[in-house]
Structure formats: C-alpha cells, structure tokens
Design a protein around this motif. Sequence first.
Motif, PDB file in Angstrom:
ATOM      1  N   GLN A   1     -13.326   4.437  -3.321  1.00  0.00           N
ATOM      2  CA  GLN A   1     -12.708   5.453  -4.182  1.00  0.00           C
ATOM      3  C   GLN A   1     -13.438   5.570  -5.505  1.00  0.00           C
ATOM      4  OE1 GLN A   1      -8.773   4.091  -5.072  1.00  0.00           O
ATOM      5  NE2 GLN A   1      -8.255   3.597  -2.972  1.00  0.00           N
TER       6      GLN A   1
ATOM      7  N   GLU B   1      -2.167   3.966  -9.674  1.00  0.00           N
ATOM      8  CA  GLU B   1      -1.439   5.013  -8.912  1.00  0.00           C
ATOM      9  C   GLU B   1      -2.406   5.856  -8.080  1.00  0.00           C
ATOM     10  OE1 GLU B   1      -0.782   4.287 -11.993  1.00  0.00           O
ATOM     11  OE2 GLU B   1       1.291   3.619 -11.872  1.00  0.00           O
ATOM     12  N   VAL B   2      -3.565   6.148  -8.663  1.00  0.00           N
ATOM     13  CA  VAL B   2      -4.569   6.938  -7.938  1.00  0.00           C
ATOM     14  C   VAL B   2      -5.048   6.129  -6.730  1.00  0.00           C
ATOM     15  CG1 VAL B   2      -6.875   7.991  -8.104  1.00  0.00           C
ATOM     16  CG2 VAL B   2      -5.301   8.115 -10.049  1.00  0.00           C
TER      17      VAL B   2
ATOM     18  N   SER C   1      -3.436   3.769  -4.984  1.00  0.00           N
ATOM     19  CA  SER C   1      -2.445   3.693  -3.899  1.00  0.00           C
ATOM     20  C   SER C   1      -2.438   4.975  -3.091  1.00  0.00           C
ATOM     21  CB  SER C   1      -1.030   3.477  -4.438  1.00  0.00           C
ATOM     22  OG  SER C   1      -1.038   2.542  -5.448  1.00  0.00           O
ATOM     23  N   ARG C   2      -2.452   6.102  -3.793  1.00  0.00           N
ATOM     24  CA  ARG C   2      -2.387   7.388  -3.093  1.00  0.00           C
ATOM     25  C   ARG C   2      -3.608   7.551  -2.178  1.00  0.00           C
ATOM     26  NH1 ARG C   2      -1.804  12.185  -6.934  1.00  0.00           N
ATOM     27  NH2 ARG C   2      -0.396  10.671  -7.844  1.00  0.00           N
ATOM     28  N   TYR C   3      -4.744   7.140  -2.690  1.00  0.00           N
ATOM     29  CA  TYR C   3      -5.981   7.258  -1.914  1.00  0.00           C
ATOM     30  C   TYR C   3      -5.926   6.361  -0.667  1.00  0.00           C
ATOM     31  CZ  TYR C   3     -10.980   7.736  -1.071  1.00  0.00           C
ATOM     32  OH  TYR C   3     -12.203   8.005  -0.523  1.00  0.00           O
TER      33      TYR C   3
ATOM     34  N   ILE D   1      -3.307   5.533   0.989  1.00  0.00           N
ATOM     35  CA  ILE D   1      -2.414   6.188   1.964  1.00  0.00           C
ATOM     36  C   ILE D   1      -3.183   7.244   2.750  1.00  0.00           C
ATOM     37  CG2 ILE D   1      -0.375   7.685   2.238  1.00  0.00           C
ATOM     38  CD1 ILE D   1       0.840   6.262  -0.184  1.00  0.00           C
ATOM     39  N   GLU D   2      -3.998   8.022   2.014  1.00  0.00           N
ATOM     40  CA  GLU D   2      -4.757   9.093   2.683  1.00  0.00           C
ATOM     41  C   GLU D   2      -5.774   8.532   3.670  1.00  0.00           C
ATOM     42  OE1 GLU D   2      -6.671  11.439  -0.314  1.00  0.00           O
ATOM     43  OE2 GLU D   2      -4.752  12.044  -1.193  1.00  0.00           O
TER      44      GLU D   2
ATOM     45  N   SER E   1      -1.596  -0.959  -4.104  1.00  0.00           N
ATOM     46  CA  SER E   1      -2.720  -0.901  -3.168  1.00  0.00           C
ATOM     47  C   SER E   1      -2.503  -1.874  -2.013  1.00  0.00           C
ATOM     48  CB  SER E   1      -4.021  -1.244  -3.892  1.00  0.00           C
ATOM     49  OG  SER E   1      -4.344  -0.242  -4.816  1.00  0.00           O
TER      50      SER E   1
ATOM     51  N   ILE F   1      -0.066  -0.859   0.831  1.00  0.00           N
ATOM     52  CA  ILE F   1      -0.481   0.117   1.852  1.00  0.00           C
ATOM     53  C   ILE F   1      -1.095  -0.618   3.049  1.00  0.00           C
ATOM     54  CG2 ILE F   1      -1.784   2.230   2.352  1.00  0.00           C
ATOM     55  CD1 ILE F   1       0.320   2.426  -0.014  1.00  0.00           C
TER      56      ILE F   1
END
Length: 344
Positions: A36, A49-50, A52-54, A56-57, A91, A94
């Motif tokens: 990332q 936060e960025v 964790s979202r990444y 998930i994707e 992170s 996930i």
Amino acid sequence: MTERTLILAFESSCDETSVAVIENGTKILSNIVATQIDSHQRFGGVVPEVASRYHIEQITKCTDEALEQAAVDYDDLDAVAVTYGPGLVGSLLIGVTAAKVIAWAHDLPLVPVNHMAGHIYAARYVGEFKYPQMALLVSGGHTELVYMPAEHEYQIIGETRDDAAGEAYDKIGRVLGVNYPAGKTIDEWAAKGEDSFHFPRAMEKEENYDFSFSGLKSAFINTVHNADQRGEELNKYDLAASFQQSVIDVLAEKTMRALDDYPVKQLILAGGVAANHGLRARLDHDMKKYHPDVTMLQAPLKLCGDNAAMIGAAGYVNYQHGDRAGLDLNAVPGLMFERINDNN
Ligand SMILES: Nc1ncnc2c1ncn2[C@@H]1O[C@H](COP(=O)(O)OP(=O)(O)OP(=O)(O)O)[C@@H](O)[C@H]1O
Ligand SMILES: [Mg+2]
C-alpha cells in the motif's frame, strides 16, 4: 507419494496484505504481496484507517491468487497460519478474520504466528536452522537481539530503548525529502558517500545488548537544520553514509558482544532493515573475523520486508509444536517475546 504439509499463511500487520502457500515450511508455492506504499507516501507514514480499508479490499484477491498460483485447492490444505501481532490492530484484524473464516469453513486448524518470529523465519528459506541461535531482528518497529535456545523458544536479550532502526531511517529520510519508506534510498545514497559527519554511536560501549537511535536521529536533524539556517547545502550522500555508518557500527558491535557471551551455532539477520547492503556486508566481515565458527543466515532480500511466506515458515514450526487457536483468536497489537534480562 511423499507426505506434504501445505499451509495457507496470512500477513496483514502493517501496510502489506500478503497470502502465501507453503509446503513443509521450506518451499514457497506462492507468495502474493499487495503493498500500500503509494497510498501512504503522501502522509509520510502508515495511516491505520487507510491501511485497514486497503487490507479489506485486497485480502480476498490475494487469497484467490495465492491458491491459484500454487495450484492447490482448499481441500489440499493442512492448516491456516496467521499473524496475530504485533502490529496495527485494525490491520491485524483483517488477516485474523480472513484466516478464521477459512479455517472454520474448511475445517482446518488455525495456527497463530508472532510477526517477529515470522521475520526470523524468512531466513529459513536460505538454510536449515541450528540451535542455540541468535537473531538480529531489525525492522520498522523493532530492533532486538533474540536468543533461541531451541526451536520455538524466543528470548529477548537486548532491544531498542527508543526508535527502531527502520523508524530512524524513515525519519531522517523525511528530512532529506525521501519518500516513505526511506531505508532503501538512504542505503543507496550511503554507498556513494563518506562518513564525514561522525554522528554519535549511542550505547556502543555499554555492557548490555540494548540500542538507542533517537540521539542519532536528533544529531542528524540538527546538523541539517543548522546548515539550512546558514544557507548551506550539505552533501546528501555523505549525510546518508554518516547516518548509516553509525547505525551499522552499533548493530554490529552489539551483535558481536552478544555472540561473545552466548555460545550459539548460528546468527540470523532478519527484518526490513536486514535488506541494508552496508549491514549485510559488515556482518559478513565481522562474523568471519570474530566468530568464524558461527554460521550466518541472512534473510533473502525479497523476504526482508513483510510477507506471508515468512509467516508460513514460522507457522509450520508452530503447527508441528501443536500451537492452535480457537475461533476466538484476537489481534494482539503489543505481542512481544519474553525479555530474559533486565533492561538496565
Ligand atoms: N535497504 C534498507 N536499508 C535500511 N532500511 C531499510 C532498507 N529497506 C527497507 N528498510 C526499512 O525497513 C522498514 C520496513 O521493515 P518491516 O516491513 O520489517 O517493518 P514493519 O513490518 O513496519 O515493522 P515490524 O516488523 O517491526 O512490525 C522500513 O523502516 C524501511 O525504511
Ligand atoms: Mg515487519
């Protein structure tokens, strides 16, 4: 047919989403790493936060790709291994959740792995481990000397009291305008410069195995700022070489001291900063000179940073030792090996 143990391994402790399929703890059938770095570069560090979202994707795509590349199906697997700490809680969760879902859906044992043991096991892809063993573990969040009397036993004998070595690289890199993570670029610049600034070597001569890099970082930043105020531009290659020499001197000196005091058969160099060319060359030199009877395994360059192949190798050992987690496995952001001597 020969018996083979296949482990599906997950790593998501920081800013890499990685899934691997590992055979018998020593053969990489696949090792998918989605980084990332681009998403975090503009912030100069990892934004939780960025991250964790990444994760998930990416995690489902990485899992499909890892299985496909390894040409195995869920039915072929023997266990699922996952990093459950240390790292960023969002992170970690996930990877832990993905691993739990797969373990539950396919009735597979769930094997918890300490991320730092994973870093050590990156070196397992270079050769067999011999005990007792010492590891110099240098990464973005950790700098420690880990004594391993036997397989599956990890004891910290020394560690950083402030910044980790990788963190120091990233912070001074920022002052020089280098993108995060800065270690690789500073390493390249260092090869083109001279140690002309003679920055401090903190705790180098102290009778312990601990490290400190915050004084070096401050000395570096002050030097650059003072020059800025005078309108002078310092040679960035010499600055990098001087910083790196100070880091390497302390790491090498403390490691040799640890090997003087702990009779081990093998030294392991691992973690993100283990990719440093100067450090690898210096340890090669010092080991031949001071500890010719101790073998050294340096983690392969490609496996120094975070990846699931190293988690699969460590997970295989945990699996053999009977480590199992239930579906209540939680992330442990501050997970640590035991410290066996006083931090004084
Ligand atoms: N050639 C190099 N020289 C020095 N440092 C390097 C080099 N390559 C990478 N690094 C540093 O390694 C660090 C990343 O390592 P790693 O991925 O192991 O850290 P992390 O996973 O964030 O932390 P930890 O493993 O402690 O939780 C960064 O700080 C980076 O600057
Ligand atoms: Mg790491």
